[in-house]
Every structure is written in structure tokens, then in C-alpha cells.
Scaffold this motif. Sequence first.
Motif, PDB file in Angstrom:
ATOM      1  N   ASP A 150       0.839  -1.204   0.000  1.00  0.00           N
ATOM      2  CA  ASP A 150       0.000   0.000   0.000  1.00  0.00           C
ATOM      3  C   ASP A 150       0.875   1.255   0.000  1.00  0.00           C
ATOM      4  O   ASP A 150       0.591   2.223  -0.720  1.00  0.00           O
ATOM      5  CB  ASP A 150      -0.910   0.026   1.230  1.00  0.00           C
ATOM      6  CG  ASP A 150      -1.963  -1.069   1.211  1.00  0.00           C
ATOM      7  OD1 ASP A 150      -2.460  -1.403   0.122  1.00  0.00           O
ATOM      8  OD2 ASP A 150      -2.275  -1.592   2.305  1.00  0.00           O
ATOM      9  N   PHE A 151       1.918   1.236   0.800  1.00  0.00           N
ATOM     10  CA  PHE A 151       2.802   2.400   0.884  1.00  0.00           C
ATOM     11  C   PHE A 151       3.513   2.643  -0.443  1.00  0.00           C
ATOM     12  O   PHE A 151       3.547   3.773  -0.943  1.00  0.00           O
ATOM     13  CB  PHE A 151       3.827   2.198   2.004  1.00  0.00           C
ATOM     14  CG  PHE A 151       4.676   3.408   2.275  1.00  0.00           C
ATOM     15  CD1 PHE A 151       4.267   4.364   3.186  1.00  0.00           C
ATOM     16  CD2 PHE A 151       5.887   3.600   1.617  1.00  0.00           C
ATOM     17  CE1 PHE A 151       5.038   5.495   3.447  1.00  0.00           C
ATOM     18  CE2 PHE A 151       6.670   4.718   1.865  1.00  0.00           C
ATOM     19  CZ  PHE A 151       6.246   5.669   2.784  1.00  0.00           C
ATOM     20  N   HIS A 152       4.053   1.596  -1.042  1.00  0.00           N
ATOM     21  CA  HIS A 152       4.798   1.762  -2.291  1.00  0.00           C
ATOM     22  C   HIS A 152       3.881   2.138  -3.456  1.00  0.00           C
ATOM     23  O   HIS A 152       4.287   2.891  -4.347  1.00  0.00           O
ATOM     24  CB  HIS A 152       5.568   0.483  -2.615  1.00  0.00           C
ATOM     25  CG  HIS A 152       6.631   0.157  -1.603  1.00  0.00           C
ATOM     26  ND1 HIS A 152       7.530   1.079  -1.142  1.00  0.00           N
ATOM     27  CD2 HIS A 152       6.919  -1.011  -0.954  1.00  0.00           C
ATOM     28  CE1 HIS A 152       8.345   0.509  -0.258  1.00  0.00           C
ATOM     29  NE2 HIS A 152       7.991  -0.742  -0.124  1.00  0.00           N
ATOM     30  N   ARG A 153       2.657   1.645  -3.438  1.00  0.00           N
ATOM     31  CA  ARG A 153       1.703   2.040  -4.477  1.00  0.00           C
ATOM     32  C   ARG A 153       1.434   3.538  -4.391  1.00  0.00           C
ATOM     33  O   ARG A 153       1.349   4.234  -5.412  1.00  0.00           O
ATOM     34  CB  ARG A 153       0.389   1.260  -4.301  1.00  0.00           C
ATOM     35  CG  ARG A 153      -0.622   1.470  -5.417  1.00  0.00           C
ATOM     36  CD  ARG A 153      -1.856   0.601  -5.204  1.00  0.00           C
ATOM     37  NE  ARG A 153      -1.509  -0.820  -5.127  1.00  0.00           N
ATOM     38  CZ  ARG A 153      -1.624  -1.556  -4.022  1.00  0.00           C
ATOM     39  NH1 ARG A 153      -2.078  -1.012  -2.896  1.00  0.00           N
ATOM     40  NH2 ARG A 153      -1.286  -2.819  -4.047  1.00  0.00           N
ATOM     41  N   MET A 154       1.339   4.032  -3.169  1.00  0.00           N
ATOM     42  CA  MET A 154       1.114   5.466  -2.961  1.00  0.00           C
ATOM     43  C   MET A 154       2.326   6.286  -3.395  1.00  0.00           C
ATOM     44  O   MET A 154       2.187   7.313  -4.067  1.00  0.00           O
ATOM     45  CB  MET A 154       0.773   5.717  -1.491  1.00  0.00           C
ATOM     46  CG  MET A 154       0.564   7.169  -1.113  1.00  0.00           C
ATOM     47  SD  MET A 154       2.098   7.959  -0.513  1.00  0.00           S
ATOM     48  CE  MET A 154       2.386   7.023   0.985  1.00  0.00           C
ATOM     49  N   THR A 155       3.527   5.870  -3.027  1.00  0.00           N
ATOM     50  CA  THR A 155       4.720   6.641  -3.394  1.00  0.00           C
ATOM     51  C   THR A 155       4.977   6.595  -4.903  1.00  0.00           C
ATOM     52  O   THR A 155       5.454   7.575  -5.485  1.00  0.00           O
ATOM     53  CB  THR A 155       5.960   6.155  -2.624  1.00  0.00           C
ATOM     54  OG1 THR A 155       6.113   4.742  -2.787  1.00  0.00           O
ATOM     55  CG2 THR A 155       5.828   6.487  -1.142  1.00  0.00           C
ATOM     56  N   ASP A 156       4.658   5.475  -5.544  1.00  0.00           N
ATOM     57  CA  ASP A 156       4.783   5.416  -7.012  1.00  0.00           C
ATOM     58  C   ASP A 156       3.860   6.445  -7.667  1.00  0.00           C
ATOM     59  O   ASP A 156       4.236   7.119  -8.643  1.00  0.00           O
ATOM     60  CB  ASP A 156       4.442   4.017  -7.524  1.00  0.00           C
ATOM     61  CG  ASP A 156       5.524   2.987  -7.215  1.00  0.00           C
ATOM     62  OD1 ASP A 156       6.655   3.396  -6.873  1.00  0.00           O
ATOM     63  OD2 ASP A 156       5.230   1.778  -7.300  1.00  0.00           O
ATOM     64  N   GLN A 157       2.655   6.551  -7.128  1.00  0.00           N
ATOM     65  CA  GLN A 157       1.706   7.543  -7.638  1.00  0.00           C
ATOM     66  C   GLN A 157       2.253   8.965  -7.450  1.00  0.00           C
ATOM     67  O   GLN A 157       2.170   9.797  -8.363  1.00  0.00           O
ATOM     68  CB  GLN A 157       0.368   7.395  -6.905  1.00  0.00           C
ATOM     69  CG  GLN A 157      -0.690   8.397  -7.329  1.00  0.00           C
ATOM     70  CD  GLN A 157      -1.928   8.304  -6.437  1.00  0.00           C
ATOM     71  OE1 GLN A 157      -1.820   8.216  -5.211  1.00  0.00           O
ATOM     72  NE2 GLN A 157      -3.095   8.299  -7.065  1.00  0.00           N
ATOM     73  N   LEU A 158       2.826   9.240  -6.288  1.00  0.00           N
ATOM     74  CA  LEU A 158       3.369  10.571  -6.031  1.00  0.00           C
ATOM     75  C   LEU A 158       4.510  10.907  -6.978  1.00  0.00           C
ATOM     76  O   LEU A 158       4.612  12.049  -7.453  1.00  0.00           O
ATOM     77  CB  LEU A 158       3.852  10.678  -4.584  1.00  0.00           C
ATOM     78  CG  LEU A 158       2.792  10.807  -3.495  1.00  0.00           C
ATOM     79  CD1 LEU A 158       3.454  11.056  -2.152  1.00  0.00           C
ATOM     80  CD2 LEU A 158       1.797  11.916  -3.807  1.00  0.00           C
ATOM     81  N   ARG A 159       5.361   9.940  -7.265  1.00  0.00           N
ATOM     82  CA  ARG A 159       6.469  10.206  -8.190  1.00  0.00           C
ATOM     83  C   ARG A 159       5.946  10.633  -9.560  1.00  0.00           C
ATOM     84  O   ARG A 159       6.483  11.551 -10.182  1.00  0.00           O
ATOM     85  CB  ARG A 159       7.338   8.957  -8.331  1.00  0.00           C
ATOM     86  CG  ARG A 159       8.225   8.668  -7.139  1.00  0.00           C
ATOM     87  CD  ARG A 159       9.229   7.566  -7.458  1.00  0.00           C
ATOM     88  NE  ARG A 159       9.900   7.126  -6.250  1.00  0.00           N
ATOM     89  CZ  ARG A 159       9.480   6.125  -5.485  1.00  0.00           C
ATOM     90  NH1 ARG A 159       8.387   5.445  -5.821  1.00  0.00           N
ATOM     91  NH2 ARG A 159      10.141   5.795  -4.402  1.00  0.00           N
ATOM     92  N   ARG A 160       4.903   9.961 -10.007  1.00  0.00           N
ATOM     93  CA  ARG A 160       4.331  10.318 -11.311  1.00  0.00           C
ATOM     94  C   ARG A 160       3.761  11.731 -11.275  1.00  0.00           C
ATOM     95  O   ARG A 160       3.936  12.519 -12.215  1.00  0.00           O
ATOM     96  CB  ARG A 160       3.245   9.309 -11.713  1.00  0.00           C
ATOM     97  CG  ARG A 160       3.786   7.911 -12.009  1.00  0.00           C
ATOM     98  CD  ARG A 160       2.721   7.055 -12.674  1.00  0.00           C
ATOM     99  NE  ARG A 160       1.571   6.808 -11.813  1.00  0.00           N
ATOM    100  CZ  ARG A 160       1.457   5.785 -10.974  1.00  0.00           C
ATOM    101  NH1 ARG A 160       2.456   4.903 -10.864  1.00  0.00           N
ATOM    102  NH2 ARG A 160       0.373   5.623 -10.247  1.00  0.00           N
ATOM    103  N   LEU A 161       3.073  12.066 -10.193  1.00  0.00           N
ATOM    104  CA  LEU A 161       2.471  13.392 -10.077  1.00  0.00           C
ATOM    105  C   LEU A 161       3.535  14.479  -9.981  1.00  0.00           C
ATOM    106  O   LEU A 161       3.397  15.564 -10.559  1.00  0.00           O
ATOM    107  CB  LEU A 161       1.559  13.434  -8.846  1.00  0.00           C
ATOM    108  CG  LEU A 161       0.276  12.599  -8.948  1.00  0.00           C
ATOM    109  CD1 LEU A 161      -0.340  12.404  -7.568  1.00  0.00           C
ATOM    110  CD2 LEU A 161      -0.715  13.266  -9.886  1.00  0.00           C
ATOM    111  N   VAL A 162       4.608  14.190  -9.267  1.00  0.00           N
ATOM    112  CA  VAL A 162       5.701  15.154  -9.157  1.00  0.00           C
ATOM    113  C   VAL A 162       6.382  15.344 -10.508  1.00  0.00           C
ATOM    114  O   VAL A 162       6.697  16.478 -10.909  1.00  0.00           O
ATOM    115  CB  VAL A 162       6.714  14.690  -8.089  1.00  0.00           C
ATOM    116  CG1 VAL A 162       7.992  15.531  -8.155  1.00  0.00           C
ATOM    117  CG2 VAL A 162       6.106  14.781  -6.691  1.00  0.00           C
ATOM    118  N   SER A 163       6.605  14.251 -11.223  1.00  0.00           N
ATOM    119  CA  SER A 163       7.287  14.350 -12.525  1.00  0.00           C
ATOM    120  C   SER A 163       6.470  15.157 -13.527  1.00  0.00           C
ATOM    121  O   SER A 163       7.029  15.814 -14.407  1.00  0.00           O
ATOM    122  CB  SER A 163       7.582  12.956 -13.073  1.00  0.00           C
ATOM    123  OG  SER A 163       6.385  12.278 -13.437  1.00  0.00           O
TER     124      SER A 163
END
Length: 387
Positions: A221-234
Motif C-alpha cells: 500500500d505504501f509503495h503504491r502510494m509513493t509510485d503515484q506521487l512520483r508520477r504526479l511530481v514528474s
Amino acid sequence: MSRRSLLRALGAGAGAAALAGCGVPAAYIEPGDRAAQDRSAGDRRLVFANWPMYIDTDEDRPGRRPTLDEFQWRSGISVKYTEEINDNDEFFGKISPALMNHQDTGRDLIVVSDWMCARYVRLGWVQEMDRAAQPNVARHLDPLLRKPSFDPERLHSVPWQSGITGIAYHRKKLGREIRRTADLWRDDLRGRVTLLAGMDEAFSLLMQGNGADVTRWTADDFHRMTDQLRRLVSRRHIRRFTGNDYIKELSSGDVLACQAYSGDIIQLQADNPDIEFVVPEEGAELWAESLMIPDLARHKANAERLIDFYYRPEVAAKLAASVNYVCPVPAAREVLASAKDRETAELAENALVFPTDEMRGRLATARDMTAKERPGFLEEWNGIVGL
């Protein structure tokens, strides 16, 4: 300036430096070694360490704290009240040398966020309270706050105030409603969204937006969330990660939507009714900042008595009317509703002080991170937010 805004300003430089205090070798204290001889019966005083702007005050008599004054008058117990907690990590670093070396901290009562309370409880650095001496806590504590994962019977901690980490937005300027966390990622909010920079403050809402059960979230759950954040930041969708300075940008309209604390938004809405606060359909986190009695505190019974005093509905109502956070004593709502002052009575109907039944069904408290999980998760999170 809201309480949390002030705290961020005071603690902004101290938090990172204080992490060194959190990295010292932990020294677990066994249950039988946590108590000192209690001097309460013959020494009618206690030392209470709290955050700034987190208790009721008298506008006409600066320096007076009506509920605390009432407790001292009724009980005969003198309270040394200090506003010395500006940051959870900083304060942990301040008192951990005494606790790990099994020494008195000089404080009988402290207030820290529940995610930090978990650390104290795991280390055995706080004492179990005598609930038989706290009938008001047993009777009036909100059921939603009774069973945190780090202290399932609430024997080591009692909420001082509570709050919700949800979504705030400028409805007039945005021109639409926000109902789900996913609504933050729509194209019309690109570059106009901020999220909280602190991992412990931010991660739960973001995982809930992805459908995770935060009461038992997993590493996936945590890594799914951080992967999403990386995409949004990029994609530069997220304007930046903030402390409580989001308040100024939301008020001005530079930011149209953000992750926010309920207590801050109550204060903003008084000046700008176009600001909305939302508990997303998928849910939001209900958090607390809790009272605890450190190991070797010399006035334990006096501290327990003060805690129970603040769980009288009439006292809890006075505190809630002043600080405007989620009241951990639901029975205080009836007290406020009967107030002669119109603004005070209206607080009884404010869902950010007394959440509705429908809203309560969408609130949850995230399980705490284990000591083993935290370093890796924190490194990943800080790499994304730029800390």
C-alpha cells in the motif's frame, strides 16, 4: 495565525536537527521499573508540558487559562504549565536522554502526536494510568479514539485533542466540488495542489485515496502510494510539499486545493466562507495528540486527576470552544449547544469539532509504523518530497 502554523514556524529548523536525538540507541524500560515513589499526596503540584496555543485563554486577562485555573482552585494542586513542545521529534530528542538512562524528565504530563506516542509506548518510557481514578475518561472518551494500535486499551495515553487530515479547497475559484482524493489529480488542478511534507501527517489520506485499509496497511500500500506521487511530481501536478504555510496560499487562491488539518480550516472559514473542508468518500485520518505520564514522574496521581478533569463534558466544551479541534469528548456537544453565546452554540453543529455520524463512518486511524519499517519508508518519502 493558527496553532499548527506557529508550530511549523518555530520547529522548522529544529525538527531535522533533532532527528539525531531519535537515532540514539533505544533503551527499553521494563514495566516494573517505570514508576517512582509518587509524591502527590504530600506535594500538591505537577509539571505539564504542552504545545503553544493549545489551551483556552482569557482575552481580557492575558496569561490566564480559565480551565487550568479552575482545576487548580478545585483540586488545590498547583500546575506549572509550559508551552515547550514545538515539534514531536525535537521534544523527543530533548527528553530521551533522561528516559533512556532511567532518569526523571522533570515533567509529570506531556502531550505528543499519537504516532510519536507509539514510540514512547514501545520503548516503555511512559507509565500505565490508573483508570479507576479517571471515571470521566472511562465514561466520555470518544469510541473512535479508544483503541489505537499502539495502545489498544488506552492505558498509557489519553487524547488531549483530535483532528482530521482531509482536503481543503477554494470552491469559488475552482468552480467544482471535490469529493474524492482522486479529484485532486484532475487536469484543472495541475500546479495548484499542495500536499503535506511530513510523512506521518500525509501518508494515511493518500493511501486511503487508493482504497487501502489504513488500520492494517501494508508495504505494498505504501509503495503504491509513493509510485503515484512520483508520477504526479514528474508531471509537475503537485505545486509543492508544505508545512502549514499552505494556509496562506489557499487563502490567496494561489493554491486551489490542498491536504489540510480540520482545525486550521475552521479558522480560515471564519474569514473566507468559500473555503471548504472535505472528508473524502474513501475516508480520511482521525488523529490525536495525547497526554502521557513519563517514567519516574513524581506526581503521577496529580497528573491523572488533571487528565480526568479535562474529560468532564463542561470542561471539554470550554477547551473545544477555544482551540477548535475535534473534541475527544462527544458529550461536550450538548454543553456547547446550550450556550447563550450564539457563536459558541454554533460550534455544536460544526462537523469539524463534532463529526456527524455519516462523517465518522469515513474516519479511521492508521496503524503506526514499526521501528523496523520507518527508516526505509522515511528515506523513500523524503526522496520524493525533497527533504
